[in-house]
Motif scaffolding. Structure first.
Motif, PDB file in Angstrom:
ATOM      1  N   PHE A   1       0.904  -1.196  -0.206  1.00  0.00           N
ATOM      2  CA  PHE A   1       0.069  -0.042  -0.123  1.00  0.00           C
ATOM      3  C   PHE A   1       0.788   1.318   0.100  1.00  0.00           C
ATOM      4  N   GLY A   2       0.311   2.275  -0.434  1.00  0.00           N
ATOM      5  CA  GLY A   2       0.877   3.608  -0.549  1.00  0.00           C
ATOM      6  C   GLY A   2       0.858   4.350   0.859  1.00  0.00           C
ATOM      7  N   LYS A   3       1.314   5.576   0.689  1.00  0.00           N
ATOM      8  CA  LYS A   3       1.310   6.333   2.084  1.00  0.00           C
ATOM      9  C   LYS A   3      -0.285   6.833   2.183  1.00  0.00           C
ATOM     10  N   PRO A   4      -0.513   7.146   3.313  1.00  0.00           N
ATOM     11  CA  PRO A   4      -1.876   7.564   3.808  1.00  0.00           C
ATOM     12  C   PRO A   4      -1.974   9.003   3.302  1.00  0.00           C
ATOM     13  N   LEU A   5      -3.488   9.403   2.890  1.00  0.00           N
ATOM     14  CA  LEU A   5      -3.759  10.417   2.500  1.00  0.00           C
ATOM     15  C   LEU A   5      -3.884  11.692   3.503  1.00  0.00           C
ATOM     16  N   THR A   6      -3.159  11.705   4.388  1.00  0.00           N
ATOM     17  CA  THR A   6      -3.032  12.558   5.473  1.00  0.00           C
ATOM     18  C   THR A   6      -1.594  12.535   5.947  1.00  0.00           C
ATOM     19  N   HIS A   7      -1.259  13.781   6.568  1.00  0.00           N
ATOM     20  CA  HIS A   7       0.057  13.755   7.193  1.00  0.00           C
ATOM     21  C   HIS A   7      -0.159  13.749   8.682  1.00  0.00           C
TER      22      HIS A   7
ATOM     23  N   ILE B   1      -8.681   2.091   5.202  1.00  0.00           N
ATOM     24  CA  ILE B   1      -8.023   2.009   6.356  1.00  0.00           C
ATOM     25  C   ILE B   1      -6.562   2.873   6.464  1.00  0.00           C
ATOM     26  N   VAL B   2      -6.169   2.141   5.372  1.00  0.00           N
ATOM     27  CA  VAL B   2      -4.598   2.825   5.182  1.00  0.00           C
ATOM     28  C   VAL B   2      -4.738   4.407   4.610  1.00  0.00           C
ATOM     29  N   ALA B   3      -5.566   4.756   3.853  1.00  0.00           N
ATOM     30  CA  ALA B   3      -6.016   6.172   3.428  1.00  0.00           C
ATOM     31  C   ALA B   3      -6.080   7.040   4.574  1.00  0.00           C
ATOM     32  N   LEU B   4      -6.736   6.499   5.485  1.00  0.00           N
ATOM     33  CA  LEU B   4      -7.103   7.489   6.588  1.00  0.00           C
ATOM     34  C   LEU B   4      -6.089   7.539   7.684  1.00  0.00           C
ATOM     35  N   GLY B   5      -4.985   6.663   7.491  1.00  0.00           N
ATOM     36  CA  GLY B   5      -3.971   6.924   8.585  1.00  0.00           C
ATOM     37  C   GLY B   5      -3.970   5.897   9.532  1.00  0.00           C
ATOM     38  N   CYS B   6      -4.736   5.040   9.542  1.00  0.00           N
ATOM     39  CA  CYS B   6      -4.996   4.014  10.675  1.00  0.00           C
ATOM     40  C   CYS B   6      -4.245   2.771  10.235  1.00  0.00           C
TER      41      CYS B   6
ATOM     42  N   VAL C   1     -12.220  -6.499  17.294  1.00  0.00           N
ATOM     43  CA  VAL C   1     -12.813  -7.750  17.348  1.00  0.00           C
ATOM     44  C   VAL C   1     -11.882  -8.587  16.811  1.00  0.00           C
ATOM     45  N   HIS C   2     -11.463  -8.642  15.914  1.00  0.00           N
ATOM     46  CA  HIS C   2     -10.100  -9.449  15.443  1.00  0.00           C
ATOM     47  C   HIS C   2      -8.928  -9.136  16.185  1.00  0.00           C
ATOM     48  N   VAL C   3      -8.016 -10.242  16.414  1.00  0.00           N
ATOM     49  CA  VAL C   3      -6.793 -10.029  16.940  1.00  0.00           C
ATOM     50  C   VAL C   3      -5.692 -10.821  16.477  1.00  0.00           C
ATOM     51  N   GLY C   4      -4.445 -10.241  16.564  1.00  0.00           N
ATOM     52  CA  GLY C   4      -3.311 -11.085  16.140  1.00  0.00           C
ATOM     53  C   GLY C   4      -2.878 -11.369  14.848  1.00  0.00           C
ATOM     54  N   HIS C   5      -3.708 -10.693  14.029  1.00  0.00           N
ATOM     55  CA  HIS C   5      -3.433 -10.669  12.587  1.00  0.00           C
ATOM     56  C   HIS C   5      -2.876  -9.426  12.202  1.00  0.00           C
ATOM     57  N   GLU C   6      -1.899  -9.066  11.016  1.00  0.00           N
ATOM     58  CA  GLU C   6      -1.631  -7.801  10.532  1.00  0.00           C
ATOM     59  C   GLU C   6      -2.610  -7.174   9.898  1.00  0.00           C
ATOM     60  N   ARG C   7      -3.837  -7.753   9.470  1.00  0.00           N
ATOM     61  CA  ARG C   7      -4.994  -7.278   9.153  1.00  0.00           C
ATOM     62  C   ARG C   7      -6.441  -7.238   9.847  1.00  0.00           C
ATOM     63  N   SER C   8      -6.119  -7.559  11.169  1.00  0.00           N
ATOM     64  CA  SER C   8      -7.215  -7.603  12.110  1.00  0.00           C
ATOM     65  C   SER C   8      -8.130  -6.434  11.843  1.00  0.00           C
ATOM     66  N   PHE C   9      -8.098  -5.358  11.812  1.00  0.00           N
ATOM     67  CA  PHE C   9      -8.817  -4.087  11.656  1.00  0.00           C
ATOM     68  C   PHE C   9      -9.445  -4.237  10.094  1.00  0.00           C
TER      69      PHE C   9
ATOM     70  N   SER D   1     -22.353   3.024  -2.292  1.00  0.00           N
ATOM     71  CA  SER D   1     -21.565   3.961  -1.910  1.00  0.00           C
ATOM     72  C   SER D   1     -20.949   3.384  -0.579  1.00  0.00           C
ATOM     73  N   ILE D   2     -20.237   2.365  -0.786  1.00  0.00           N
ATOM     74  CA  ILE D   2     -19.507   1.578   0.366  1.00  0.00           C
ATOM     75  C   ILE D   2     -18.432   2.169   0.638  1.00  0.00           C
ATOM     76  N   MET D   3     -17.535   2.841  -0.104  1.00  0.00           N
ATOM     77  CA  MET D   3     -16.209   3.574   0.308  1.00  0.00           C
ATOM     78  C   MET D   3     -16.369   4.814   1.017  1.00  0.00           C
ATOM     79  N   LYS D   4     -17.662   5.674   0.673  1.00  0.00           N
ATOM     80  CA  LYS D   4     -18.089   6.745   1.421  1.00  0.00           C
ATOM     81  C   LYS D   4     -18.425   6.258   2.833  1.00  0.00           C
ATOM     82  N   ARG D   5     -19.283   5.198   2.880  1.00  0.00           N
ATOM     83  CA  ARG D   5     -19.844   4.749   4.111  1.00  0.00           C
ATOM     84  C   ARG D   5     -18.416   4.020   5.005  1.00  0.00           C
ATOM     85  N   MET D   6     -17.648   3.760   4.242  1.00  0.00           N
ATOM     86  CA  MET D   6     -16.420   3.211   5.292  1.00  0.00           C
ATOM     87  C   MET D   6     -15.923   4.117   5.752  1.00  0.00           C
ATOM     88  N   VAL D   7     -15.532   5.365   5.139  1.00  0.00           N
ATOM     89  CA  VAL D   7     -14.903   6.408   5.893  1.00  0.00           C
ATOM     90  C   VAL D   7     -15.629   7.091   6.830  1.00  0.00           C
TER      91      VAL D   7
END
Length: 334
Positions: free
Chosen positions: A97-103, A204-209, A216-224, A268-274
């Motif tokens: 993934f690329g850099k977040p869309l926020t500093h 998630i990455v674009a928002l800087g998270c 809910v999920h735990v222990g994996h690099e993609r839990s969130f 409008s899933i991407m808008k809702r995710m944000v």
């Protein structure tokens, strides 16, 4: 130039020049091609010719079997904040993934703070389940009780989709090592979920998270990622999978991806995710994006952590006088 040569090529875009994640194309899938770069676009070359795709408009690029990606292509993909997902007949194999869309790291700090405290983590997890049960109050339910209710809900969704489409349903079974061992509906579910995971990861990455700090999920690099994707499966990827199999396509994977692309846009899933991620992490719908620099339109902010007052300015030479002054101020406030 102090004797140094300028770096050739198109300069990378500034954050405020990029398309916001919720306004991007959800995903594009390419296979049996060579992916390269032309200025700030990527080129897709196969036996039919070359196609130019503006990298700044894409949320996820899915590279299927036979794809070859150049270093320059990955550079522009990363600079424009898109997520690249390598997929095959056996599903998702790798994320980049690329850099977040926020500093700003403010939203990431909120996420880390919430997930590190049992009470706040439980509160966010309950909020995630509340989204699945909007007509019920889940505030007093334990995680065990919530898991049980969620399992029953998902089984009901499978039964309803089976009855509506006429596609036979037994249970969710798949083999990571042998995609072809599954039946048609399980293949379609794997393909649909892979698209949903990629989109969730990109947002998630674009928002800087952090993709790894799940509630809910735990222990994996993609839990969130799994946390967020699960919010939409019953509405999106499960129905799409059943509808795709009911249409009896020749290529289940390709047909599923096309239906997912259309459904992501229609719902409008991407808008809702944000919106949902911001809400889950405590950012109100009416709160200014300047608080967390979501749109990347604000100047870079870097501070220095202080154990008493939280933060002091960076870029300052802290001699004895400055340190004494800061400590005295902190003591008064404390």
């Amino acid at each position: 130039m102090n004797g140094k040569k300028a770096v050739p090529g198109t300069p990378p875009p500034e954050l405020n020049e990029l398309v916001r994640v919720e306004d991007r194309i959800s995903f594009a899938y390419f296979e049996h091609c060579v992916v390269n770069r032309a200025d700030n676009a990527i080129t897709i070359t196969d036996e039919t010719g070359t196609m130019h795709v503006p990298a700044a408009t894409l949320g996820v690029l899915m590279f299927g079997p036979g794809s070859s990606v150049t270093h320059q292509a990955m550079t522009v993909i990363g600079e424009n904040g898109a997520t690249a997902v390598w997929v095959g007949e056996r599903g998702v194999r790798m994320y980049a993934f690329g850099k977040p869309l926020t500093h700003s790291s403010a939203l990431l700090q909120r996420q880390a703070r919430l997930v590190s405290n049992v009470r706040s983590r439980l509160s966010v997890a309950r909020a995630m389940y509340q989204m699945r049960f909007p007509d019920e109050n889940v505030e007093r339910l334990t995680m065990q009780q919530l898991r049980g209710r969620e399992g029953a809900r998902v089984r009901r969704v499978y039964r309803e989709c089976s009855a509506r489409t006429g596609v036979a349903w037994d249970k969710r079974t798949y083999d990571h090592g042998d995609f072809d061992a599954g039946n048609d509906i399980n293949k379609a579910l794997s393909a649909a979920h892979a698209c949903l995971y990629g989109i969730s990861h990109a947002v998630i990455v674009a928002l800087g998270c952090s993709p790894g700090l799940g509630f809910v999920h735990v222990g994996h690099e993609r839990s969130f990622v799994y946390d967020i994707a699960d919010l939409y499966k019953a509405e999106l990827s499960i129905p799409v999978a059943f509808e795709t199999v009911a249409s009896q396509p020749e290529d289940i994977g390709s047909a599923t991806r096309r239906r997912m692309r259309d459904a992501v846009y229609d719902l409008s899933i991407m808008k809702r995710m944000v919106r949902d991620i911001r809400c889950l992490l405590g950012i109100g719908a009416n709160e200014s994006s300047a608080v967390i620099d979501i749109d990347g339109s604000h100047d870079d902010h870097v501070g220095l952590w202080d154990e008493k007052i939280g933060e002091v300015a960076a870029g300052v030479s802290y001699g004895a006088d400055e340190v004494d002054a800061v400590d005295e101020f902190a003591d008064d406030e404390w």
